[in-house]
Design an enzyme around this catalytic site. Structure first.
Site, PDB file in Angstrom:
ATOM      1  N   LYS A  53      -4.594 -11.324  -6.009  1.00 21.83           N
ATOM      2  CA  LYS A  53      -5.796 -11.753  -5.280  1.00 21.83           C
ATOM      3  C   LYS A  53      -7.000 -10.880  -5.654  1.00 21.83           C
ATOM      4  O   LYS A  53      -6.834  -9.718  -6.037  1.00 21.83           O
ATOM      5  CB  LYS A  53      -5.538 -11.742  -3.762  1.00 21.83           C
ATOM      6  CG  LYS A  53      -5.354 -10.385  -3.183  1.00 21.83           C
ATOM      7  CD  LYS A  53      -5.373 -10.395  -1.659  1.00 21.83           C
ATOM      8  CE  LYS A  53      -5.318  -8.948  -1.216  1.00 21.83           C
ATOM      9  NZ  LYS A  53      -5.404  -8.644   0.136  1.00 21.83           N
ATOM     10  N   LYS A  86       0.815  -1.222   0.000  1.00 22.79           N
ATOM     11  CA  LYS A  86       0.000   0.000   0.000  1.00 22.79           C
ATOM     12  C   LYS A  86       0.846   1.269   0.000  1.00 22.79           C
ATOM     13  O   LYS A  86       0.382   2.323  -0.408  1.00 22.79           O
ATOM     14  CB  LYS A  86      -0.932   0.013   1.217  1.00 22.79           C
ATOM     15  CG  LYS A  86      -2.110  -0.938   1.048  1.00 22.79           C
ATOM     16  CD  LYS A  86      -3.099  -0.801   2.178  1.00 22.79           C
ATOM     17  CE  LYS A  86      -4.233  -1.807   2.037  1.00 22.79           C
ATOM     18  NZ  LYS A  86      -4.997  -1.982   3.259  1.00 22.79           N
ATOM     19  N   LYS A  97     -11.195  -5.555  -3.349  1.00 23.39           N
ATOM     20  CA  LYS A  97     -12.310  -4.609  -3.418  1.00 23.39           C
ATOM     21  C   LYS A  97     -11.976  -3.426  -4.319  1.00 23.39           C
ATOM     22  O   LYS A  97     -12.857  -2.795  -4.880  1.00 23.39           O
ATOM     23  CB  LYS A  97     -12.599  -4.042  -2.019  1.00 23.39           C
ATOM     24  CG  LYS A  97     -13.197  -5.033  -1.034  1.00 23.39           C
ATOM     25  CD  LYS A  97     -13.266  -4.386   0.351  1.00 23.39           C
ATOM     26  CE  LYS A  97     -13.644  -5.378   1.428  1.00 23.39           C
ATOM     27  NZ  LYS A  97     -13.259  -4.947   2.765  1.00 23.39           N
TER      28      LYS A  97
HETATM   29  P1  TYM Z   1     -10.788  -6.938   4.656  1.00 18.89           P
HETATM   30  O1  TYM Z   1     -12.016  -6.139   4.821  1.00 18.89           O
HETATM   31  O2  TYM Z   1      -9.789  -6.473   3.657  1.00 18.89           O
HETATM   32  O3  TYM Z   1     -11.140  -8.431   4.260  1.00 18.89           O
HETATM   33  C1  TYM Z   1     -12.086  -9.150   5.001  1.00 18.89           C
HETATM   34  C2  TYM Z   1     -11.711 -10.619   5.022  1.00 18.89           C
HETATM   35  O4  TYM Z   1     -11.675 -11.145   3.697  1.00 18.89           O
HETATM   36  C3  TYM Z   1     -10.468 -11.860   3.493  1.00 18.89           C
HETATM   37  N1  TYM Z   1     -10.090 -11.735   2.075  1.00 18.89           N
HETATM   38  C4  TYM Z   1      -9.894 -12.775   1.250  1.00 18.89           C
HETATM   39  N2  TYM Z   1      -9.962 -14.105   1.445  1.00 18.89           N
HETATM   40  C5  TYM Z   1      -9.722 -14.910   0.372  1.00 18.89           C
HETATM   41  N3  TYM Z   1      -9.421 -14.436  -0.862  1.00 18.89           N
HETATM   42  C6  TYM Z   1      -9.345 -13.100  -1.101  1.00 18.89           C
HETATM   43  N4  TYM Z   1      -9.065 -12.645  -2.315  1.00 18.89           N
HETATM   44  C7  TYM Z   1      -9.583 -12.212  -0.003  1.00 18.89           C
HETATM   45  N5  TYM Z   1      -9.587 -10.859   0.096  1.00 18.89           N
HETATM   46  C8  TYM Z   1      -9.903 -10.583   1.392  1.00 18.89           C
HETATM   47  C9  TYM Z   1      -9.465 -11.186   4.412  1.00 18.89           C
HETATM   48  O5  TYM Z   1      -8.391 -12.049   4.716  1.00 18.89           O
HETATM   49  C10 TYM Z   1     -10.316 -10.880   5.627  1.00 18.89           C
HETATM   50  O6  TYM Z   1     -10.384 -12.005   6.481  1.00 18.89           O
HETATM   51  N6  TYM Z   1      -7.369  -6.494   8.224  1.00 18.89           N
HETATM   52  C11 TYM Z   1      -8.648  -7.106   7.963  1.00 18.89           C
HETATM   53  C12 TYM Z   1      -9.765  -6.528   8.821  1.00 18.89           C
HETATM   54  C13 TYM Z   1      -9.549  -6.654  10.297  1.00 18.89           C
HETATM   55  C14 TYM Z   1      -9.564  -7.842  11.047  1.00 18.89           C
HETATM   56  C15 TYM Z   1      -9.361  -7.434  12.417  1.00 18.89           C
HETATM   57  C16 TYM Z   1      -9.714  -9.185  10.743  1.00 18.89           C
HETATM   58  C17 TYM Z   1      -9.351  -5.627  11.146  1.00 18.89           C
HETATM   59  N7  TYM Z   1      -9.241  -6.081  12.426  1.00 18.89           N
HETATM   60  C18 TYM Z   1      -9.309  -8.369  13.427  1.00 18.89           C
HETATM   61  C19 TYM Z   1      -9.664 -10.107  11.784  1.00 18.89           C
HETATM   62  C20 TYM Z   1      -9.461  -9.696  13.123  1.00 18.89           C
HETATM   63  C21 TYM Z   1      -8.939  -6.906   6.492  1.00 18.89           C
HETATM   64  O7  TYM Z   1      -8.117  -6.505   5.757  1.00 18.89           O
HETATM   65  O8  TYM Z   1     -10.179  -7.141   6.115  1.00 18.89           O
END
Ligand code: TYM
Length: 326
Positions: free
Chosen positions: A192, A111, A195
């Site tokens: 991957k 990022k 969003k």
């Molecule tokens: P975020 O919002 O980017 O993604 C949410 C969840 O989706 C999973 N994910 C994927 N899994 C498989 N293939 C993909 N292409 C893919 N893209 C996203 C992410 O691994 C995530 O589980 N940092 C976290 C948010 C967060 C969080 C936390 C998670 C903040 N605090 C505490 C767990 C515990 C995130 O980027 O979410």
């Protein structure tokens, strides 16, 4: 019962990767775990957000949580900024982490790469994530593969604090799906599904219309050898489609391939279109009902109260261990 915590950023376009890597696990776990599911709005503002859009996306994700099957009677659903312990513990953990380890995080590097000026929040993002998890004495964190490094960091920080101040935190484990842990972009299976990718056909959003689902899958990148086989290194596009198929149906790739008489990629794609449309139809229908209901705000307020009741004793323990306050 073991405690589960996870979160999703309210940044729009919740897609099949989010669902198959993380959200599907949220639903599975709620029958035999104490589950806490957060909408992490404080993480979202590590990059600029339109305030009106952010508020809207918070409710969108809350409605999607319920639409996929999270039951607010069983699980806690709440918004991160409604529980002040996240930011408070985040600061304490910042004082117990190192800029070196944070700047080595691959997501930070991705990022911040090539930018002249990088926001501090992007660097400390995983520390706030560690705070989210440790604030609830969490045992299990269901996430996609891309969060593995952040979970490792959370464990390192917890162990570091426990060694220095005596047992303060539960050291959590990540939980990853077999098939859905890393869903790749449909237009470029080397990256991957995300969003923020510009090409809307790189992803399938959970609320996509049937016609959009069809278009995105039918134009997915494959290869020219024509053989349907699971080989992520040499055939990343076809393997990604098989992986999505497997994660959506719960069948192994071997089972899927054994039962088919597809003549080419077109047949695989057509069937994946049908499987995806069928899986997302009930989610879309539930979503429409819930998103407009006044119940949603009540569920989030109730969730924040229940979350705070768990977080506050942990925060008190932290203040006592560190000698903060009176
Ligand atoms: P975020 O919002 O980017 O993604 C949410 C969840 O989706 C999973 N994910 C994927 N899994 C498989 N293939 C993909 N292409 C893919 N893209 C996203 C992410 O691994 C995530 O589980 N940092 C976290 C948010 C967060 C969080 C936390 C998670 C903040 N605090 C505490 C767990 C515990 C995130 O980027 O979410």
């Amino acid at each position: 019962m073991k405690r589960v915590f996870s979160g999703v950023q309210p940044t729009g376009n919740i897609h099949l990767g989010n669902y198959l890597g993380a959200l599907k696990q949220f639903v599975e776990l709620q029958n035999d775990h104490e589950c806490i599911y957060c909408i992490v709005d404080e993480h979202a503002i590590t990059v600029p957000q339109d305030p009106k859009e952010l508020r809207k996306h918070i409710l969108d994700v809350a409605a999607l949580y319920i639409a996929i099957g999270i039951d607010p009677k069983k699980s806690i659903i709440f918004v991160q900024s409604q529980v002040s312990g996240h930011a408070e513990l985040g600061w304490v953990l910042c004082c117990n982490s190192y800029t070196g380890e944070l700047s080595r995080m691959t997501q930070f590097k991705a990022k911040s790469g090539g930018k002249e000026s990088v926001g501090t929040g992007l660097l400390t993002y995983p520390v706030l994530m560690a705070a989210d998890i440790l604030l609830y004495d969490t045992d299990v964190v269901p996430v996609g593969n891309d969060q593995k490094q952040h979970i490792e960091l959370t464990r390192d920080i917890a162990i570091r604090v426990n060694n220095k101040y005596g047992k303060t935190f539960v050291v959590p484990d990540g939980r990853f799906m077999k098939a859905g842990a890393r869903i790749m972009a449909l237009d470029d299976p080397e990256t991957k599904m995300s969003k923020s990718a510009e090409n809307i056909h790189s992803r399938i959003s959970l609320l996509d219309e049937d016609s959009k689902i069809k278009k995105s899958i039918m134009r997915a990148t494959t290869d020219s050898d024509g053989e349907i086989r699971f080989d992520p290194v040499n055939k990343p596009g076809v393997s990604n489609l098989l992986n999505i198929y497997s994660a959506l149906t719960g069948k192994s790739v071997d089972e899927i391939l054994a039962g088919q008489n597809w003549r080419g990629y077109g047949d695989l794609k057509k069937e994946l279109v049908a499987v995806t449309q069928e899986a997302l139809a009930p989610i879309k229908q539930n979503y429409e009902e819930i998103r407009e209901s006044e119940e949603l705000i009540r569920i989030l307020k109730d969730g924040a109260e229940r979350a705070n009741a768990i977080a506050e004793p942990v925060m008190k323990r932290v203040r006592d261990k560190f000698g903060l306050g009176l």
